[in-house]
Each structure stands twice: as structure tokens, then as C-alpha cells.
Design a protein around this motif. Sequence first.
Motif, PDB file in Angstrom:
ATOM      1  N   SER A   1      15.491  -2.033 -14.866  1.00  0.00           N
ATOM      2  CA  SER A   1      16.765  -1.350 -15.100  1.00  0.00           C
ATOM      3  C   SER A   1      16.614   0.096 -15.543  1.00  0.00           C
ATOM      4  O   SER A   1      17.540   0.887 -15.399  1.00  0.00           O
ATOM      5  CB  SER A   1      17.597  -2.126 -16.123  1.00  0.00           C
ATOM      6  N   ASN A   2      15.469   0.455 -16.084  1.00  0.00           N
ATOM      7  CA  ASN A   2      15.280   1.823 -16.568  1.00  0.00           C
ATOM      8  C   ASN A   2      14.566   2.708 -15.557  1.00  0.00           C
ATOM      9  O   ASN A   2      14.127   3.812 -15.890  1.00  0.00           O
ATOM     10  CB  ASN A   2      14.487   1.814 -17.887  1.00  0.00           C
ATOM     11  N   LYS A   3      14.433   2.235 -14.310  1.00  0.00           N
ATOM     12  CA  LYS A   3      13.708   2.988 -13.296  1.00  0.00           C
ATOM     13  C   LYS A   3      14.634   3.356 -12.142  1.00  0.00           C
ATOM     14  O   LYS A   3      15.734   2.816 -12.007  1.00  0.00           O
ATOM     15  CB  LYS A   3      12.512   2.167 -12.801  1.00  0.00           C
ATOM     16  N   VAL A   4      14.166   4.271 -11.304  1.00  0.00           N
ATOM     17  CA  VAL A   4      15.014   4.772 -10.221  1.00  0.00           C
ATOM     18  C   VAL A   4      15.277   3.702  -9.163  1.00  0.00           C
ATOM     19  O   VAL A   4      16.243   3.786  -8.416  1.00  0.00           O
ATOM     20  CB  VAL A   4      14.364   6.005  -9.544  1.00  0.00           C
ATOM     21  N   TYR A   5      14.410   2.707  -9.087  1.00  0.00           N
ATOM     22  CA  TYR A   5      14.568   1.680  -8.063  1.00  0.00           C
ATOM     23  C   TYR A   5      15.092   0.373  -8.664  1.00  0.00           C
ATOM     24  O   TYR A   5      14.672  -0.714  -8.290  1.00  0.00           O
ATOM     25  CB  TYR A   5      13.241   1.429  -7.335  1.00  0.00           C
ATOM     26  N   VAL A   6      16.020   0.477  -9.611  1.00  0.00           N
ATOM     27  CA  VAL A   6      16.597  -0.706 -10.250  1.00  0.00           C
ATOM     28  C   VAL A   6      17.119  -1.679  -9.187  1.00  0.00           C
ATOM     29  O   VAL A   6      17.711  -1.268  -8.188  1.00  0.00           O
ATOM     30  CB  VAL A   6      17.727  -0.294 -11.208  1.00  0.00           C
TER      31      VAL A   6
ATOM     32  N   LYS B   1       0.843  -1.196   0.000  1.00  0.00           N
ATOM     33  CA  LYS B   1       0.000   0.000   0.000  1.00  0.00           C
ATOM     34  C   LYS B   1       0.880   1.249   0.000  1.00  0.00           C
ATOM     35  O   LYS B   1       0.561   2.246  -0.675  1.00  0.00           O
ATOM     36  CB  LYS B   1      -0.905   0.005   1.234  1.00  0.00           C
ATOM     37  N   ALA B   2       1.969   1.200   0.750  1.00  0.00           N
ATOM     38  CA  ALA B   2       2.884   2.348   0.792  1.00  0.00           C
ATOM     39  C   ALA B   2       3.496   2.587  -0.585  1.00  0.00           C
ATOM     40  O   ALA B   2       3.627   3.727  -1.030  1.00  0.00           O
ATOM     41  CB  ALA B   2       3.985   2.114   1.835  1.00  0.00           C
ATOM     42  N   LEU B   3       3.863   1.510  -1.277  1.00  0.00           N
ATOM     43  CA  LEU B   3       4.427   1.640  -2.624  1.00  0.00           C
ATOM     44  C   LEU B   3       3.380   2.135  -3.620  1.00  0.00           C
ATOM     45  O   LEU B   3       3.720   2.820  -4.592  1.00  0.00           O
ATOM     46  CB  LEU B   3       5.002   0.300  -3.086  1.00  0.00           C
TER      47      LEU B   3
ATOM     48  N   THR C   1       8.524   5.007  -5.155  1.00  0.00           N
ATOM     49  CA  THR C   1       9.962   5.147  -4.889  1.00  0.00           C
ATOM     50  C   THR C   1      10.289   4.960  -3.406  1.00  0.00           C
ATOM     51  O   THR C   1      11.445   5.104  -3.013  1.00  0.00           O
ATOM     52  CB  THR C   1      10.464   6.534  -5.333  1.00  0.00           C
ATOM     53  N   ASN C   2       9.299   4.645  -2.573  1.00  0.00           N
ATOM     54  CA  ASN C   2       9.539   4.514  -1.140  1.00  0.00           C
ATOM     55  C   ASN C   2      10.552   3.405  -0.862  1.00  0.00           C
ATOM     56  O   ASN C   2      10.266   2.215  -1.054  1.00  0.00           O
ATOM     57  CB  ASN C   2       8.230   4.231  -0.400  1.00  0.00           C
ATOM     58  N   ILE C   3      11.723   3.794  -0.410  1.00  0.00           N
ATOM     59  CA  ILE C   3      12.838   2.858  -0.237  1.00  0.00           C
ATOM     60  C   ILE C   3      12.581   1.887   0.903  1.00  0.00           C
ATOM     61  O   ILE C   3      12.895   0.697   0.804  1.00  0.00           O
ATOM     62  CB  ILE C   3      14.139   3.639   0.017  1.00  0.00           C
ATOM     63  N   VAL C   4      12.004   2.380   1.992  1.00  0.00           N
ATOM     64  CA  VAL C   4      11.792   1.534   3.166  1.00  0.00           C
ATOM     65  C   VAL C   4      10.919   0.333   2.826  1.00  0.00           C
ATOM     66  O   VAL C   4      11.272  -0.821   3.107  1.00  0.00           O
ATOM     67  CB  VAL C   4      11.171   2.345   4.317  1.00  0.00           C
ATOM     68  N   SER C   5       9.776   0.589   2.207  1.00  0.00           N
ATOM     69  CA  SER C   5       8.861  -0.506   1.864  1.00  0.00           C
ATOM     70  C   SER C   5       9.514  -1.473   0.888  1.00  0.00           C
ATOM     71  O   SER C   5       9.386  -2.700   1.024  1.00  0.00           O
ATOM     72  CB  SER C   5       7.586   0.060   1.238  1.00  0.00           C
ATOM     73  N   ARG C   6      10.213  -0.930  -0.088  1.00  0.00           N
ATOM     74  CA  ARG C   6      10.848  -1.781  -1.090  1.00  0.00           C
ATOM     75  C   ARG C   6      11.898  -2.695  -0.451  1.00  0.00           C
ATOM     76  O   ARG C   6      11.967  -3.885  -0.731  1.00  0.00           O
ATOM     77  CB  ARG C   6      11.487  -0.897  -2.171  1.00  0.00           C
ATOM     78  N   GLU C   7      12.711  -2.129   0.445  1.00  0.00           N
ATOM     79  CA  GLU C   7      13.756  -2.922   1.093  1.00  0.00           C
ATOM     80  C   GLU C   7      13.168  -3.961   2.047  1.00  0.00           C
ATOM     81  O   GLU C   7      13.703  -5.064   2.172  1.00  0.00           O
ATOM     82  CB  GLU C   7      14.728  -2.003   1.832  1.00  0.00           C
ATOM     83  N   ARG C   8      12.069  -3.606   2.742  1.00  0.00           N
ATOM     84  CA  ARG C   8      11.453  -4.578   3.646  1.00  0.00           C
ATOM     85  C   ARG C   8      10.881  -5.753   2.863  1.00  0.00           C
ATOM     86  O   ARG C   8      10.985  -6.910   3.289  1.00  0.00           O
ATOM     87  CB  ARG C   8      10.331  -3.920   4.464  1.00  0.00           C
ATOM     88  N   LEU C   9      10.269  -5.490   1.712  1.00  0.00           N
ATOM     89  CA  LEU C   9       9.716  -6.568   0.895  1.00  0.00           C
ATOM     90  C   LEU C   9      10.830  -7.483   0.394  1.00  0.00           C
ATOM     91  O   LEU C   9      10.696  -8.710   0.401  1.00  0.00           O
ATOM     92  CB  LEU C   9       8.931  -5.983  -0.280  1.00  0.00           C
ATOM     93  N   ILE C  10      11.948  -6.885  -0.040  1.00  0.00           N
ATOM     94  CA  ILE C  10      13.079  -7.696  -0.516  1.00  0.00           C
ATOM     95  C   ILE C  10      13.649  -8.531   0.633  1.00  0.00           C
ATOM     96  O   ILE C  10      13.995  -9.703   0.453  1.00  0.00           O
ATOM     97  CB  ILE C  10      14.166  -6.775  -1.115  1.00  0.00           C
ATOM     98  N   ALA C  11      13.708  -7.932   1.822  1.00  0.00           N
ATOM     99  CA  ALA C  11      14.268  -8.644   2.976  1.00  0.00           C
ATOM    100  C   ALA C  11      13.437  -9.864   3.358  1.00  0.00           C
ATOM    101  O   ALA C  11      13.963 -10.822   3.937  1.00  0.00           O
ATOM    102  CB  ALA C  11      14.378  -7.693   4.168  1.00  0.00           C
ATOM    103  N   LEU C  12      12.145  -9.838   3.033  1.00  0.00           N
ATOM    104  CA  LEU C  12      11.256 -10.945   3.394  1.00  0.00           C
ATOM    105  C   LEU C  12      11.219 -12.052   2.344  1.00  0.00           C
ATOM    106  O   LEU C  12      10.579 -13.085   2.555  1.00  0.00           O
ATOM    107  CB  LEU C  12       9.839 -10.420   3.635  1.00  0.00           C
ATOM    108  N   GLU C  13      11.880 -11.827   1.220  1.00  0.00           N
ATOM    109  CA  GLU C  13      11.919 -12.882   0.202  1.00  0.00           C
ATOM    110  C   GLU C  13      12.802 -14.026   0.671  1.00  0.00           C
ATOM    111  O   GLU C  13      13.752 -13.820   1.431  1.00  0.00           O
ATOM    112  CB  GLU C  13      12.471 -12.310  -1.116  1.00  0.00           C
TER     113      GLU C  13
END
Length: 449
Positions: free
Chosen positions: A238-243, A152-154, A159-171
Motif C-alpha cells: 500500500s505504500n508503494k507506487v504499484y499498490v 527478470k524484467a521486474l 515499476t514495470n507495469i506490463v510485467s506486473r500485470e502479466r504476472l497478476i493475469a496468470l494467477e
Amino acid sequence: MKLIFALIISIFAVMPLEAKSDACLARSKEHFNEKEYTQAEKTLIKCLKADPKNSDALISLAGVEMILGKFNNAEQNFKRALTQLEKKSPYRAYIYSRMGDIYMRRANLKEAQKYYQAALKYEPANINALVGTGICEEKAGNLKKAVDYYKKALAVDFTNIVSRERLIALEPDILTDEELLRTMKERNIIDPVAQNFSAEDKETLKKIITAEKGSGIEYLSQKFKGKIPNGFIVERDSNKVYVRKMLTITGYNELIRQLSSDAKNFLINKGVTPAQLFKARDASGKDIFNNAGNLTDAGLTAFTKMLRGEKSYYLPGEKLPATQKEIENKIKALLAQGYYEVSPSDFVYLLDATKCREEVLHAYFRSRAIDTGNGKRRFFLSTDNTRNMRACNLPFSHLYLAVQDYHAQKKAARNNAPVYSNTFGTGNGFKINLCTKDGLKLNCQGLPD
């Protein structure tokens, strides 16, 4: 926690400091923009002295106090502000969200989540409250709910870095079968046209993701001087800010090869012979290298510990450390025998005061030291008052009494009270300096009978 509070600076930009006509608030904002937070705090306090009911200044002050780490002050000022604001004020969402951060810092997840939810009632798209609620759910073990809030935050800000990193950490635990299939194809774990995957494929993915979390890509980058060969990593978006850069199966295998080579060199430099290398085991007896000469999963963990200076490998003939259960059983047995546990600093005091080596204290006074792993030990002293003729006719409890006397003297010194050394019935002749200069023998001369 740091991730949440990193949002404060960006959120401060929308705080109620927009009353440009108010010279005092304008000055505080200038200080804030210059990152002069202490000066901004002082200015806002002056603003409030001039106008105690200025809710803009009060809320701004609380926000600055959070940056300065004055969380108790911030909480009080936020609560004061709530009493001044109208029930439908949009600033309530900001305050409730910040209050959630304060209780998150105190590890009070229940209260933190209550405030985050209150913020979302006023502002459903409040990024900080969405991320904060996600972290609360994650810490409570509710991964599905946590993922929903991060997504929901994304959706509000992709571009919200916190949410993106938390999702990756849970993979990979949070990935659906469709998402698992996609990432396995991206990483070349399975064929690009495959429609399903095996349990072995999923385990391989888990290992690769674990390697990524352990800075595997950064490690390869260092090995190849910043130019990782083609095929070792793949980029998503690769073409986005959150590559996002991800290890492929080829990159993972190269990572293991490089780590294994470094581990071998590390051990050889420690004096381990090539013949011993492949017989090395970790603390639980698992092989560190496999038949192909690469680090096993246990070996990867052991190598990480080696680099931290921990004893994590054992060669043929070396006794493996006791298991946690064995350690606990030893301690229970000592306590049942009347032993008393003392701190490491207490035992250091005994070594210094008695001038004896540790093995001498163990031999004559039955003191015990138990290794608990990672270079740590716990110490125990006998409370048996039976006298030992070999130990200058002193009781086995002599060290225990010495430590108790040491504690009593320290306490008396703190309280400015008289210090006595006959507290434990040893009389004014209580002696602690026991050994000869080499620390290897007891010197009974001059000690009481």
C-alpha cells in the motif's frame, strides 16, 4: 500487444537523437517531443537525403515509423541500420528488440523470440526484450519460463507495469504453495495462522481472482459510490507506487450478492416471474441460481452474456439450444444430402429478390437455416433438380441456381463483362420474384413451366 508497443515512447528517449550539433536531427526530436510524429518522419527523411549513411537518423526514422504503424518500412530501415553499425554497437540491442515487436505484431512468435533473444545477448537488462520473450513463452504455453522473464524484467525495473500485470493475469496457476498460502491469508480465505490449505480453499481463491479480472472491485466501487466498506478489499504494498487492491472473501461474497440482485431485477424486467427465476437454466441446462438465491458459476457467465444482449437463459418449457456437436452433425447431414451452404448475405438477397418470407422458402424449396448460437445462423440450399408441383413446378434447386446466377452477375459487373441470366440453363425467362405482396404465398402467374 498494445502493452508492448506502449513501451516505444519511453524507449525512444534513449534513441540516438542526441547529436545536438546536427540541426536536422534536433528538429526531428523537437517534433517527436511535441508528438508531431508525421512531421518528425518527414524531417528524418530529409536528414537521410542529406546524409544517407547517418545511422542515427535511420534508426530514429524506423522508431517513428513504428509509432505511425508503418511496420514494413520500420523493418526495412532497421535492417539497413544493422548493415551500417559496428558489430558491438549498443544500438543493436534496441534494433533487435524493436524487430521482435514487429514480428510479435505479425503473430510470428518464433521470429519475434529470435530477435528478443538477440537483443538480450547485447543487453541482458533490456526491459522490452525481457517482457517480449515472456509474452512469447506465455503464448506458447510455457508459463514457468514466461514467469521467469517477467520477474527478470521486474528485477531490472520494479515499476514495470506490463510485467506486473502479466504476472497478476496468470494467477493463481503460477503461484507457489507459499504464495498461495500468503494470498489466502491476505484475503481471509483461511486463518492467519494456518500452515496449509485445502483444494476447496484453492478453488475459492480461483473464483475470487476471476472476479477481480472481471472488474469486480470496480463494480463494488460503483455500487458503494467509490467508498467500498472496510473488509471488502485488502491492499498489498500500500505504500508503494504499484499498490495492488485485492478482493477478500467478504468482498467477494458481497459482490456475488450484488450481482445476483441485479440479475434477478434484469430478468424480472424481461418478464420473468419470481416463481420462474430459480428454475432458469443456461444454454447447457445448468442452474443460473443456487438454493440460496445467488448466481452460480454458470449463472455469472450467463448474466454477463445477458448484459451483452445474448440469449443466455432458458425458462421451464423452453427448448435448450443444440450443442455444438449436434449442430455439426446437422450440418454434415445436410451436406451429405447434397445441400449447398450460402452466406447470410446471399440468403438476405433471396428474401429480398423473391419477396417471400423465410418460412415460405423453407416450405417450398427445402432451404434450411441452422442456429449456431449467439444469434448467428448458417444457411443451406437444396441442389435437387426435381421439380416441385407445389412450387410453381420449379425445381427444389431454384434458390441455389438463383444464388449462382447472382454471383455470376456480380462477377461480370466487376469485370465489365456482358451479363446473362441464362447461364444455368434457365433461359431468358429466369424468374426470381416469386411471392405475393404479403410474402406468404407463391405467385406462379407468369413463371415458366
